[in-house]
Design a protein around this motif. Structure first.
Motif, PDB file in Angstrom:
ATOM      1  N   VAL A  36       1.072  -1.037  -0.026  1.00  0.00           N
ATOM      2  CA  VAL A  36       0.208  -0.234  -0.460  1.00  0.00           C
ATOM      3  C   VAL A  36       1.305   1.823   0.023  1.00  0.00           C
ATOM      4  O   VAL A  36       1.943   0.863   0.214  1.00  0.00           O
ATOM      5  N   LYS A  37       0.269   2.335  -0.330  1.00  0.00           N
ATOM      6  CA  LYS A  37       1.221   3.629  -0.093  1.00  0.00           C
ATOM      7  C   LYS A  37       1.354   4.024   0.783  1.00  0.00           C
ATOM      8  O   LYS A  37       3.277   5.039   0.722  1.00  0.00           O
ATOM      9  N   GLN A  38       0.965   3.718   2.462  1.00  0.00           N
ATOM     10  CA  GLN A  38       1.710   4.005   3.642  1.00  0.00           C
ATOM     11  C   GLN A  38       3.359   3.698   3.635  1.00  0.00           C
ATOM     12  O   GLN A  38       3.842   3.053   4.317  1.00  0.00           O
ATOM     13  N   ALA A  45       5.177   4.268   2.026  1.00  0.00           N
ATOM     14  CA  ALA A  45       6.689   5.155   2.180  1.00  0.00           C
ATOM     15  C   ALA A  45       6.783   5.259   3.206  1.00  0.00           C
ATOM     16  O   ALA A  45       8.297   5.824   3.024  1.00  0.00           O
ATOM     17  N   LEU A  76       8.740   2.461  -4.204  1.00  0.00           N
ATOM     18  CA  LEU A  76       8.273   2.205  -3.621  1.00  0.00           C
ATOM     19  C   LEU A  76       6.911   1.446  -4.996  1.00  0.00           C
ATOM     20  O   LEU A  76       6.675   2.368  -6.281  1.00  0.00           O
ATOM     21  N   VAL A  85       3.377   0.438  -5.735  1.00  0.00           N
ATOM     22  CA  VAL A  85       1.783   0.454  -5.452  1.00  0.00           C
ATOM     23  C   VAL A  85       1.248  -1.122  -6.164  1.00  0.00           C
ATOM     24  O   VAL A  85       1.405  -1.102  -6.846  1.00  0.00           O
ATOM     25  N   ASP A 122      -5.092  -1.562  -1.901  1.00  0.00           N
ATOM     26  CA  ASP A 122      -5.365   0.065  -2.231  1.00  0.00           C
ATOM     27  C   ASP A 122      -5.654   0.068  -0.858  1.00  0.00           C
ATOM     28  O   ASP A 122      -5.578   0.787   0.332  1.00  0.00           O
ATOM     29  N   GLU A 175       8.229   6.565  -7.220  1.00  0.00           N
ATOM     30  CA  GLU A 175       6.688   5.698  -7.277  1.00  0.00           C
ATOM     31  C   GLU A 175       6.173   5.173  -8.400  1.00  0.00           C
ATOM     32  O   GLU A 175       6.276   5.696  -9.211  1.00  0.00           O
ATOM     33  N   THR A 230       3.368   1.520  -9.609  1.00  0.00           N
ATOM     34  CA  THR A 230       2.524   0.308  -9.464  1.00  0.00           C
ATOM     35  C   THR A 230       2.987  -1.631 -10.099  1.00  0.00           C
ATOM     36  O   THR A 230       3.718  -1.497 -10.835  1.00  0.00           O
TER      37      THR A 230
END
Ligand SMILES: Cc1cc2nc3c(=O)[nH]c(=O)nc-3n(C[C@H](O)[C@H](O)[C@H](O)COP(=O)(O)OP(=O)(O)OC[C@H]3O[C@@H](n4cnc5c(N)ncnc54)[C@H](O)[C@@H]3O)c2cc1C
Ligand SMILES: Nc1ncnc2c1ncn2[C@@H]1O[C@H](COP(=O)(O)O)[C@@H](O)[C@H]1O
Lengths: 308, 252
Positions: B65-67, B69, B85, B87, B90, B205, B207
Motif C-alpha cells: 500500500v501507499k503507506q 512509503a 515504492l 503500489v 489499496d 513511485e 505500480t
C-alpha cells in the motif's frame, strides 16, 4: 493423486521423525513417493521405505546433493514434478530453503508450514507467530508445501516399499559448500524429543547454562533456548525455539528464565505440559504454563534436578 | 556494486495480532506498523557493505500500500540512498503473496541491475519465509538463505547460514540473493538529523501494472481464526510440589 515428499537426509541418514510425520500428514492425499537425495542416500532410502504409508522410494545419490544446497536440490525436484500433484517436505531449514525455489520455478505459490490438511487443495497454516490460523485454498495446478511436523503424529512402521535409484539432475553450478559447524550431542534431537528444557536470558551466562543442561540430562530431554539466550551467546543458534527458530510440541516443556514473548510461545505453546520457572510472578509465560514456580532459577533448578 | 534491499511494512513485532470477529483476517486498522525486523537487519547489512567500500549504492524497495512509503523513509534514514515504492494494493489488509512480490522484484532487478539483493528471511506477519528464494529462482541466481555472516570476495560471497544442525558456510556466485537471519548484525537506529535528511532522498513511485505483474493471489484465504487457547494452570509453592504435580500428570 500422487505425492512427492522430499525426505530429510543429512550426511546419509534419514531424519525418520520429521519425514515420518510429513508422510502421516500427506498419505490421505494419495500414494506417497519419498525422494532421498544425498552424496550417500541408499541407507536413508531403505529407512524411508519402512515408513507406514510410503508407496515408493526414489534414491538420488550424487555428491551434488551432499550438502543440501538449494539450487541442485530444487532442479532435481522440478525435473520430477511432472508426475505429482503435491510436492512437499517437512518444514526444516533445508526445506524452507529449497521448496520456495521449487515453487517459483513451477510458477506456483509455496504453502509453508502446513499444520492441517483439509483436502487436496485446502490447508491450514499459522501466521502472525501463531496468533492466527489461516485456511487457504490453492488454485495452482501443483501444490508445493512444507509440513509443520510438530502438528502431526509420528508414522508407524510399514512396507518395505520398493526403492529405486534415479539419475541426478542438472548442476546449476551457482554455489559451493565450504564448511559445516555442527555440535555433536548425545541428547535427543530438539524437534522430536519427548521432553525439552529451555533456558532464557535469565540464565545469565554460557557457563550457567550448565544448570539447564543438567536438568535436561536428568530428564533425558533436549535443550532449547530463547532468542535472547542465543543472541547473548549462552546457547548455539540451533537451540532457538520460536517463531523464527524451531517448533516443538513435546510431552513436557520446561521454560526457565524465559519471559514468554509471543515469538517464543509460537514455538512451544502446543507442548502437552508446560512448566515455567521465573522469578517474576508477572512474567507472561505463566499465562500459558500448566505449572508455574515463582523463584530464583539458581536455587530452584538445581533443587529440581536433585529431586527428580 | 549496487545492493537492493526489499523491505516490507508489517505489524509492529510488539503488537499482538487480533483476529477479526468475522474471521476475514487479522485486524490492522489503527495498529502500529513498522519495518519487518529482518528487513532492518538486511538494510543494516547493505549499509555496512557500503561503509566498507564493498557496495556503491543501497536501494530499498517496498511493495504494497501507499503507506509503505513510511517504511522506505525509515530505510533511507538508516542510510539507504534511494527508494522505490511499488503500489500494488489499496486496502491495508491486502497482503501481496511472495510469488507476486518476487515477480515485481525480478522486474526491479532487471531495471536496476544490482550485484546483490539482501532480503529478510521472513515477514513476521504471513510467516512465509519464501520471497528471497523465489526471487533467486525467477532470476536463475544463487541463494544464501538465513545468513548470519556475509563476506564479499570479488565475484563471490561467502555466507554462513543458520540451519537446523548448527551453521553452514557456503560460497555463492554473484549476483546472488541473501536473506538475513537474526544474528547477521544489530541494526542501528536512525538519528534525528538522518531522519530529516531522508525526507529529501529520492523515492520513486511505481505500480505493479508498470511492471506488468498480475498480483492476484494463488492462495485464496478461506478463513482466519484464533488458535485454540491455552488457559493458565496453577502456581506451585515449592520444588517438591512441582515434582508431585509432574508425577501426577504422568510426565516424569
Ligand atoms: C523478528 C523477531 C523474531 C524473534 N524470534 C524469536 C524466536 O524464534 N524465539 C524466541 O525465543 N524469541 C524470539 N524473538 C525475541 C522475543 O521477542 C524476546 O525478545 C525473547 O524471546 C526474550 O527472551 P527471554 O525470555 O529469554 O528474555 P527476557 O524477556 O529478557 O526474559 C528473561 C526472563 O528471565 C527471568 N529471570 C531473570 N533472572 C532470573 C532468575 N535468577 N531466576 C528466574 N528467572 C529469572 C526474568 O524475570 C524474565 O522473565 C524474536 C524477536 C523478533 C523481533
Ligand atoms: N511486500 C513486500 N515488499 C518488499 N519486500 C518484501 C515484501 N514481501 C516480502 N518482502 C521481502 O521478502 C522477505 C521475506 O518475506 P516472506 O517471504 O513474505 O516471509 C521480507 O523480509 C522482505 O525482505
Amino acid at each position: 493423486m500422487a505425492v512427492l515428499l522430499l525426505g530429510e537426509v543429512t550426511n546419509g541418514a534419514l531424519n525418520r521423525d520429521a519425514t515420518g510425520k510429513a508422510v502421516a500428514a500427506l498419505k490421505g492425499l494419495g500414494d506417497v513417493t519419498v525422494l532421498c537425495a544425498g552424496a550417500s542416500a541408499q541407507a536413508a532410502g531403505e529407512a524411508a521405505a519402512t515408513i507406514e504409508g510410503v508407496a515408493r522410494v526414489l534414491v538420488a545419490e550424487d555428491p551434488l546433493y551432499g550438502h543440501r544446497l538449494a539450487e541442485p536440490a530444487a532442479a532435481l525436484l522440478v525435473g520430477l514434478a511432472g508426475d505429482y500433484d503435491h510436492i512437499a517436505a517437512p518444514a526444516t531449514t533445508d526445506a524452507k530453503n529449497i521448496m520456495p525455489r521449487v515453487a517459483a520455478l513451477l510458477d506456483v505459490m509455496v504453502i509453508p508450514d502446513v499444520s492441517a490438511v483439509i483436502d487436496a487443495s485446502t490447508f491450514e497454516r499459522p501466521i502472525y507467530a501463531g496468533n492466527a490460523i489461516q485456511t487457504v485454498k490453492s488454485s495452482d495446478a501443483k501444490k508445493v508445501m512444507t509440513i509443520r511436523v510438530a502438528s502431526f503424529d509420528a508414522a508407524g512402521e510399514g512396507g518395505p516399499a520398493p526403492v529405486e535409484a534415479i539419475a541426478a539432475g542438472d548442476n546449476p553450478g551457482l554455489s559451493a559448500w565450504l564448511n559445516d559447524e555442527v555440535a555433536q550431542s548425545d541428547r535427543p534431537e530438539l524437534t522430536s524429543a519427548g521432553r525439552v528444557v529451555s533456558g532464557g536470558r535469565g540464565v545469565g551466562s554460557k557457563e550457567q547454562f550448565a544448570i539447564i543442561e543438567a536438568l535436561a540430562d536428568k530428564l533425558g530431554a533436549a535443550v532449547g533456548a530463547s532468542r535472547a539466550a542465543v543472541d547473548s551467546g549462552y546457547a548455539p543458534n540451533d537451540w532457538q525455539v520460536g517463531q523464527t527458530g524451531k517448533v516443538v510440541a513435546p510431552e513436557l516443556y520446561v521454560a526457565i528464565g524465559i519471559s514468554g514473548a509471543i515469538q517464543h510461545l509460537a514455538g512451544m505453546k502446543d507442548s502437552k505440559v508446560i512448566v515455567a520457572i521465573n522469578k517474576d510472578e508477572e512474567a507472561p509465560i505463566f499465562q500459558i504454563a500448566d505449572y508455574g514456580l515463582v523463584g530464583d532459577l539458581f536455587t530452584t533448578v538445581p533443587e529440581l534436578t536433585e529431586k527428580l | 556494486m549496487k545492493v537492493l534491499v526489499p523491505v516490507k511494512r508489517v505489524i509492529d513485532y510488539n503488537v499482538k495480532a487480533r483476529v477479526k470477529a468475522d474471521g476475514s483476517g487479522v485486524d490492522l486498522a489503527n495498529v502500529k506498523m513498522s519495518m519487518n525486523p529482518f528487513d532492518e537487519i538486511a538494510v543494516e547489512e547493505a549499509i555496512r557493505l557500503k561503509e566498507k567500500g564493498a557496495a556503491s549504492e543501497v536501494v530499498a524497495v517496498s511493495i504494497g500500500v501507499k503507506q509503505a512509503a513510511e517504511t522506505l523513509r525509515t530505510a533511507l534514514a538508516m542510510g539507504a540512498d534511494r527508494a522505490i515504492l511499488v503500489v500494488a494494493a489499496d486496502d491495508l489488509h491486502t497482503d501481496i503473496e511472495p510469488l507476486a512480490v518476487a515477480k515485481i522484484l525480478k522486474a526491479v532487478v532487471e531495471a536496476e541491475q544490482p550485484g546483490l539483493v539482501i532480503a529478510g528471511k521472513q515477514a513476521i506477519d504471513n510467516d512465509m519465509n519464501a520471497t528471497g528464494q523465489m526471487l533467486a529462482a525467477l532470476l536463475g541466481w544463487s541463494q544464501a538463505a538465513f545468513a548470519s555472516k556475509l563476506e564479499i570476495d570479488g565475484d563471490a560471497a561467502r555466507v554462513t547460514r543458520e540451519v537446523d544442525g548448527g551453521l553452514q558456510t557456503i560460497e555463492v556466485k554473484l549476483p546472488a540473493i541473501v536473506t538475513a537471519d537474526l544474528r547477521l548484525n544489530e541494526p542501528r537506529y536512525a538519528s534525528l538529523p538522518n531522519i530529516m535528511k531522508a525526507k529529501k532522498k529520492p523515492l520513486d513511485e511505481k505500480t505493479a501494472a508498470d511492471y506488468g505483474v498480475d498480483v492476484t493471489p494463488r492462495l485464496e484465504i478461506m478463513s482466519t481464526r484464533e488458535p485454540e487457547g491455552r488457559s493458565a494452570g496453577i502456581k506451585v509453592g515449592s520444588v517438591d510440589e512441582l515434582v508431585g504435580k509432574l508425577k501426577e500428570a504422568g510426565v516424569i
